[in-house]
Design an enzyme around this catalytic site. Structure first.
Site, PDB file in Angstrom:
ATOM      1  N   LYS A  66      36.118  24.244 -55.242  1.00  0.00           N
ATOM      2  CA  LYS A  66      34.844  24.941 -55.318  1.00  0.00           C
ATOM      3  C   LYS A  66      33.743  23.931 -55.629  1.00  0.00           C
ATOM      4  CE  LYS A  66      34.456  28.707 -57.597  1.00  0.00           C
ATOM      5  NZ  LYS A  66      33.482  29.074 -56.537  1.00  0.00           N
ATOM      6  N   GLU A 108      30.948  27.990 -62.890  1.00  0.00           N
ATOM      7  CA  GLU A 108      31.983  28.810 -62.247  1.00  0.00           C
ATOM      8  C   GLU A 108      33.317  28.647 -62.964  1.00  0.00           C
ATOM      9  OE1 GLU A 108      30.098  28.789 -57.740  1.00  0.00           O
ATOM     10  OE2 GLU A 108      31.593  27.287 -58.258  1.00  0.00           O
TER      11      GLU A 108
HETATM   12  C1  5RP Z   1      29.473  27.250 -55.199  1.00  0.00           C
HETATM   13  C2  5RP Z   1      30.841  27.533 -54.710  1.00  0.00           C
HETATM   14  C3  5RP Z   1      30.964  28.493 -53.579  1.00  0.00           C
HETATM   15  O1  5RP Z   1      31.732  29.573 -53.999  1.00  0.00           O
HETATM   16  C4  5RP Z   1      31.621  27.801 -52.415  1.00  0.00           C
HETATM   17  O2  5RP Z   1      30.865  26.636 -52.092  1.00  0.00           O
HETATM   18  C5  5RP Z   1      31.706  28.703 -51.193  1.00  0.00           C
HETATM   19  O3  5RP Z   1      30.426  28.988 -50.727  1.00  0.00           O
HETATM   20  P1  5RP Z   1      30.178  29.950 -49.484  1.00  0.00           P
HETATM   21  O4  5RP Z   1      30.633  31.307 -49.900  1.00  0.00           O
HETATM   22  O5  5RP Z   1      28.697  29.873 -49.251  1.00  0.00           O
HETATM   23  O6  5RP Z   1      30.977  29.409 -48.322  1.00  0.00           O
HETATM   24  O7  5RP Z   1      31.823  27.052 -55.190  1.00  0.00           O
HETATM   25  O8  5RP Z   1      29.464  26.221 -56.155  1.00  0.00           O
END
Ligand code: 5RP
Length: 218
Positions: free
Chosen positions: A94, A103
């Site tokens: 992530k 997160e």
């Molecule tokens: C943000 C994250 C997001 O959950 C991850 O990048 C996925 O993003 P998206 O749903 O736009 O594909 O970890 O820090």
């Protein structure tokens, strides 16, 4: 079904796990945004939400959903968030949106972490995408050198500052043989705040939006 439809379907499927009176942990990114938009329909039945980023807090507030601080709440019953990669053991990468530290805190403080992804995020082995690492600015060079010594190729995410005032190094080429071991090793480099491997606390469930519907991995 296009990719956005698959993300939306996974996000809306996560709403089924929300019970009346819950305080809901909410992630960050385009998939999490579909979840936030779907949460509007439940806003009078939930006690509020804890956001993993300033951007998600703002979107929740714009929708009239009460945003609470994690410190006011303690443990959360549920947390829904996207990912950049998910493997069959529900381990994740992530941080594509740069919110990995908050997160990871919200995931740790949640009894049930539901990851919502489209099928393009499923991988056999984590590490095809660069691994985000949040770094204290004065340690940028030291941490870059340490990551290079581990075989990685770190690149500073240009023009980006995290909600915590730090930098992101996106690290490609890192040999992630044992994700939990690598997660711990990276966190021990002085100057690293957090890294985007979610292996020590993986998701409890991954809802995958596919062209033939939403699959549930547990
Ligand atoms: C943000 C994250 C997001 O959950 C991850 O990048 C996925 O993003 P998206 O749903 O736009 O594909 O970890 O820090």
């Amino acid at each position: 079904m296009n990719r956005e439809d698959m993300k939306r379907a996974a996000a809306l499927a996560a709403l089924d796990y929300i019970k009346p009176g819950m305080i809901v942990g909410v992630g960050t990114g385009s998939t999490a945004n579909y979840f936030i938009d779907g949460l509007v329909g439940l806003k009078d039945r939930i006690a509020g939400a804890v956001a993993s980023s300033a951007a998600s807090a703002e979107r929740l507030e714009q929708h009239g959903i009460t945003v609470l601080e994690l410190n006011e709440v303690g443990l959360l019953p549920i947390y829904a968030d996207g990912a950049d990669e998910a493997d069959a053991s529900l381990r994740l990468i992530k941080g594509g949106g740069g919110s990995l530290t908050r997160e990871k805190i919200v995931a740790a403080a949640s009894r049930k972490f539901i990851c919502i992804v489209d099928e393009t995020k499923q991988v056999e082995a984590l590490g095809a995408v660069p691994l985000p690492v949040e770094v204290i600015p004065m340690a940028r060079r030291y941490v870059s050198d340490a990551l290079t010594a581990l075989g990685g190729r770190p690149a500073v995410r240009k023009g980006f500052v995290t909600d915590n005032g730090n930098l992101i190094l996106d690290v490609s080429n890192l040999p992630i043989i044992d994700p939990a071991q690598m997660e711990a090793e990276l966190d021990h480099i002085p100057g690293v705040v957090c890294n985007g491997l979610f292996a020590r606390r993986p998701a409890d469930m991954v809802l995958v939006g596919t062209s033939s519907g939403v699959q549930t991995l547990t």
